[in-house]
Design an enzyme around this catalytic site. Structure first.
Site, PDB file in Angstrom:
ATOM      1  N   ASN A   9       0.868  -1.185   0.000  1.00 49.67           N
ATOM      2  CA  ASN A   9       0.000   0.000   0.000  1.00 49.67           C
ATOM      3  C   ASN A   9       0.900   1.228   0.000  1.00 49.67           C
ATOM      4  O   ASN A   9       1.485   1.575   1.023  1.00 49.67           O
ATOM      5  CB  ASN A   9      -0.888  -0.041   1.259  1.00 49.67           C
ATOM      6  CG  ASN A   9      -1.722   1.215   1.420  1.00 49.67           C
ATOM      7  OD1 ASN A   9      -1.833   2.017   0.496  1.00 49.67           O
ATOM      8  ND2 ASN A   9      -2.312   1.375   2.599  1.00 49.67           N
ATOM      9  N   TRP A  10       0.985   1.860  -1.157  1.00 48.39           N
ATOM     10  CA  TRP A  10       1.923   2.997  -1.283  1.00 48.39           C
ATOM     11  C   TRP A  10       1.380   4.264  -0.632  1.00 48.39           C
ATOM     12  O   TRP A  10       2.101   5.255  -0.504  1.00 48.39           O
ATOM     13  CB  TRP A  10       2.210   3.280  -2.763  1.00 48.39           C
ATOM     14  CG  TRP A  10       2.912   2.170  -3.485  1.00 48.39           C
ATOM     15  CD1 TRP A  10       3.257   0.937  -2.989  1.00 48.39           C
ATOM     16  CD2 TRP A  10       3.350   2.177  -4.854  1.00 48.39           C
ATOM     17  NE1 TRP A  10       3.868   0.182  -3.968  1.00 48.39           N
ATOM     18  CE2 TRP A  10       3.945   0.929  -5.116  1.00 48.39           C
ATOM     19  CE3 TRP A  10       3.283   3.119  -5.878  1.00 48.39           C
ATOM     20  CZ2 TRP A  10       4.476   0.594  -6.356  1.00 48.39           C
ATOM     21  CZ3 TRP A  10       3.809   2.802  -7.124  1.00 48.39           C
ATOM     22  CH2 TRP A  10       4.399   1.545  -7.357  1.00 48.39           C
ATOM     23  N   LYS A  11       0.100   4.246  -0.301  1.00 49.49           N
ATOM     24  CA  LYS A  11      -0.566   5.419   0.294  1.00 49.49           C
ATOM     25  C   LYS A  11      -0.345   6.659  -0.592  1.00 49.49           C
ATOM     26  O   LYS A  11      -0.247   6.520  -1.814  1.00 49.49           O
ATOM     27  CB  LYS A  11      -0.080   5.645   1.726  1.00 49.49           C
ATOM     28  CG  LYS A  11      -0.186   4.381   2.571  1.00 49.49           C
ATOM     29  CD  LYS A  11      -0.048   4.639   4.039  1.00 49.49           C
ATOM     30  CE  LYS A  11      -0.040   3.328   4.786  1.00 49.49           C
ATOM     31  NZ  LYS A  11      -0.069   3.479   6.220  1.00 49.49           N
ATOM     32  N   HIS A  95      -9.498   0.729   5.007  1.00 50.44           N
ATOM     33  CA  HIS A  95      -8.227   0.970   5.692  1.00 50.44           C
ATOM     34  C   HIS A  95      -8.485   1.900   6.877  1.00 50.44           C
ATOM     35  O   HIS A  95      -9.325   2.804   6.791  1.00 50.44           O
ATOM     36  CB  HIS A  95      -7.217   1.591   4.719  1.00 50.44           C
ATOM     37  CG  HIS A  95      -5.829   1.617   5.279  1.00 50.44           C
ATOM     38  ND1 HIS A  95      -5.429   2.557   6.197  1.00 50.44           N
ATOM     39  CD2 HIS A  95      -4.760   0.800   5.075  1.00 50.44           C
ATOM     40  CE1 HIS A  95      -4.172   2.326   6.531  1.00 50.44           C
ATOM     41  NE2 HIS A  95      -3.737   1.253   5.860  1.00 50.44           N
ATOM     42  N   GLU A  97      -6.984   4.352   7.971  1.00 49.85           N
ATOM     43  CA  GLU A  97      -6.821   5.786   7.677  1.00 49.85           C
ATOM     44  C   GLU A  97      -8.084   6.349   7.018  1.00 49.85           C
ATOM     45  O   GLU A  97      -8.461   7.496   7.256  1.00 49.85           O
ATOM     46  CB  GLU A  97      -5.569   6.004   6.801  1.00 49.85           C
ATOM     47  CG  GLU A  97      -4.307   5.767   7.618  1.00 49.85           C
ATOM     48  CD  GLU A  97      -3.090   5.314   6.831  1.00 49.85           C
ATOM     49  OE1 GLU A  97      -3.091   5.394   5.586  1.00 49.85           O
ATOM     50  OE2 GLU A  97      -2.122   4.854   7.470  1.00 49.85           O
ATOM     51  N   GLU A 167      -5.272  -5.286  10.563  1.00 46.01           N
ATOM     52  CA  GLU A 167      -4.268  -4.252  10.792  1.00 46.01           C
ATOM     53  C   GLU A 167      -4.557  -3.546  12.117  1.00 46.01           C
ATOM     54  O   GLU A 167      -5.426  -2.654  12.163  1.00 46.01           O
ATOM     55  CB  GLU A 167      -4.303  -3.223   9.666  1.00 46.01           C
ATOM     56  CG  GLU A 167      -4.035  -3.815   8.310  1.00 46.01           C
ATOM     57  CD  GLU A 167      -3.498  -2.766   7.354  1.00 46.01           C
ATOM     58  OE1 GLU A 167      -2.355  -2.916   6.919  1.00 46.01           O
ATOM     59  OE2 GLU A 167      -4.201  -1.790   7.098  1.00 46.01           O
ATOM     60  N   GLY A 173       2.393   2.116  10.856  1.00 49.23           N
ATOM     61  CA  GLY A 173       3.312   3.243  10.725  1.00 49.23           C
ATOM     62  C   GLY A 173       3.957   3.666  12.035  1.00 49.23           C
ATOM     63  O   GLY A 173       4.555   4.739  12.120  1.00 49.23           O
ATOM     64  N   GLY A 233       2.807  -1.197   4.336  1.00 52.95           N
ATOM     65  CA  GLY A 233       2.798   0.229   4.041  1.00 52.95           C
ATOM     66  C   GLY A 233       4.211   0.718   3.757  1.00 52.95           C
ATOM     67  O   GLY A 233       4.750   0.544   2.659  1.00 52.95           O
ATOM     68  N   GLY A 234       4.837   1.314   4.757  1.00 55.73           N
ATOM     69  CA  GLY A 234       6.155   1.938   4.595  1.00 55.73           C
ATOM     70  C   GLY A 234       7.170   1.087   3.843  1.00 55.73           C
ATOM     71  O   GLY A 234       7.839   1.577   2.913  1.00 55.73           O
TER      72      GLY A 234
HETATM   73  C1  PEP Z   1      -0.779  -0.007   6.199  1.00 60.44           C
HETATM   74  O1  PEP Z   1      -1.018   1.187   6.222  1.00 60.44           O
HETATM   75  O2  PEP Z   1      -1.561  -0.769   5.607  1.00 60.44           O
HETATM   76  C2  PEP Z   1       0.410  -0.482   6.883  1.00 60.44           C
HETATM   77  C3  PEP Z   1       0.455  -1.709   7.247  1.00 60.44           C
HETATM   78  O3  PEP Z   1       1.397   0.460   7.102  1.00 60.44           O
HETATM   79  P1  PEP Z   1       2.866   0.188   7.728  1.00 60.44           P
HETATM   80  O4  PEP Z   1       3.381  -1.088   7.137  1.00 60.44           O
HETATM   81  O5  PEP Z   1       3.661   1.382   7.348  1.00 60.44           O
HETATM   82  O6  PEP Z   1       2.654   0.066   9.211  1.00 60.44           O
END
Ligand code: PEP
Length: 249
Positions: A9-11, A95, A97, A167, A173, A233-234
Site C-alpha cells: 500500500n503505497w498510500k 483501511h 486511515e 491491521e 506506521g 505500508g512503509g
Molecule cells: C498499512 O497502512 O496498511 C500499513 C500496514 O502500514 P505500515 O506497514 O507502514 O505500518
C-alpha cells in the site's frame, strides 16, 4: 486452497515517475519468486502507468480505495467501474486511515465492497482495533463487528473473492508490530467468525497481517498458520524490502 499474498500500500507517496521506477524494480526483483502473489496499490494517478509496467507479469494491481456510488455527481471520486477498466483487480477497502480521517463507516464500506465485487475487483477488506480498544481487551469484539457489518452482508460466491487484512491501528506506521502470537490469535478468531457465516469457505480466505511489517519480522509472523501474508505500508516503498518480505514465506 488459500494463497499467500504480499500487498504493498503505497498510500499518498511517490510521483508517477517515482512510482513507475518502483514498480519496474519490483517486477525485475520478483522474477524468481514463487509461492506468493504480489499486489501493488499505487495512488489513483499512477494506475495507468503502473498497469503498463505490470503487463505480462503475475503481479496484481490494486486501488487504495473506490467510490461508494456507481457514477454521477460525486466530485473527486473514482468509481469501481473506472478502475476495473484500467486492469485493477483489487481494492483496499476500510483501511483504518479511511475509517479515521474520512469517517468511512460500515454502511459506506459495504457499498464500496459490493461495487468492487460487481466490477470483478477483489476487496482487500481491512479490520483492526485501536490502542484503546486493545488495552481494554475489546479487540475481538471490535473486529467481529467490523466483519459482521460488511462481510456478512455479501453473498457466498462473492465471499470467495474477498481478502481480509487484519491491521491493528496501533501498529500502523508506528514501528510497533503485533507479536506473532497476537497475530495468530486474532487471525484464527477472524477465520472462526467468517466460518460462522460461510462455513468451510473461510478456510480458503487469505487473511493478511498489516502493521509495521518489515524484512526483519515478516518470517516469524508469516509462519503462523492463519497468517497468509501481509499488507505492507512503509516497507513497500522500497523494492528490496518489499521483495525481502515476500521471500519470507
Ligand atoms: C498499512 O497502512 O496498511 C500499513 C500496514 O502500514 P505500515 O506497514 O507502514 O505500518
Amino acid at each position: 486452497m488459500r494463497i499467500n499474498i504480499v500487498a504493498g500500500n503505497w498510500k499518498m507517496n511517490t510521483t508517477v515517475s517515482e512510482g513507475v521506477k518502483l514498480v519496474s524494480e519490483i517486477v525485475e526483483k520478483s522474477k524468481d519468486l514463487s509461492n506468493v502473489k504480489l499486489i501493488v496499490a499505487p495512488p489513483f494517478t499512477h494506475i495507468y502507468s503502473v498497469c503498463e509496467k505490470l503487463k505480462g507479469t503475475e503481479i496484481g494491481l490494486s486501488a487504495q480505495n473506490c467510490a461508494s456510488e456507481e457514477k454521477g455527481a460525486y466530485t473527486g471520486e473514482v468509481s469501481a467501474e473506472m478502475l476495473a477498466n484500467l486492469c485493477v483487480k483489487y481494492a483496499i477497502i476500510g483501511h483504518s486511515e479511511r475509517r479515521e480521517y474520512y469517517k468511512e463507516c460500515s454502511e459506506i464500506l459495504l457499498k464500496k465492497t459490493k461495487l468492487a465485487l460487481a466490477n470483478s475487483i477483489s476487496p482487500v477488506f481491512c479490520v483492526g482495533e485501536n490502542l484503546n480498544e486493545r488495552e481494554e481487551n475489546r479487540h475481538f469484539e471490535v473486529v467481529r463487528k467490523q466483519i459482521e457489518e460488511v462481510v456478512f452482508n455479501i453473498n457466498e460466491n462473492d465471499f470467495e473473492k474477498i481478502i481480509i487484512a487484519y491491521e491493528p491501528v496501533w501498529a500502523i506506521g508506528t514501528g510497533k508490530t503485533a507479536t506473532s502470537e497476537q497475530a495468530q490469535e486474532i487471525h484464527a478468531f477472524i477465520r472462526k467468525v467468517l466460518s460462522e457465516k460461510f462455513g468451510k469457505k473461510a478456510e480458503n480466505t487469505s487473511i493478511l497481517y498489516g502493521g509495521s511489517c518489515k524484512p526483519s519480522n515478516a518470517k516469524e509472523i508469516f509462519a503462523q498458520p492463519d497468517v497468509d501474508g501481509g499488507l505492507i505500508g512503509g516497507a513497500s516503498l522500497n523494492a528490496d524490502d518489499f521483495i525481502a518480505i515476500a521471500k519470507s514465506f
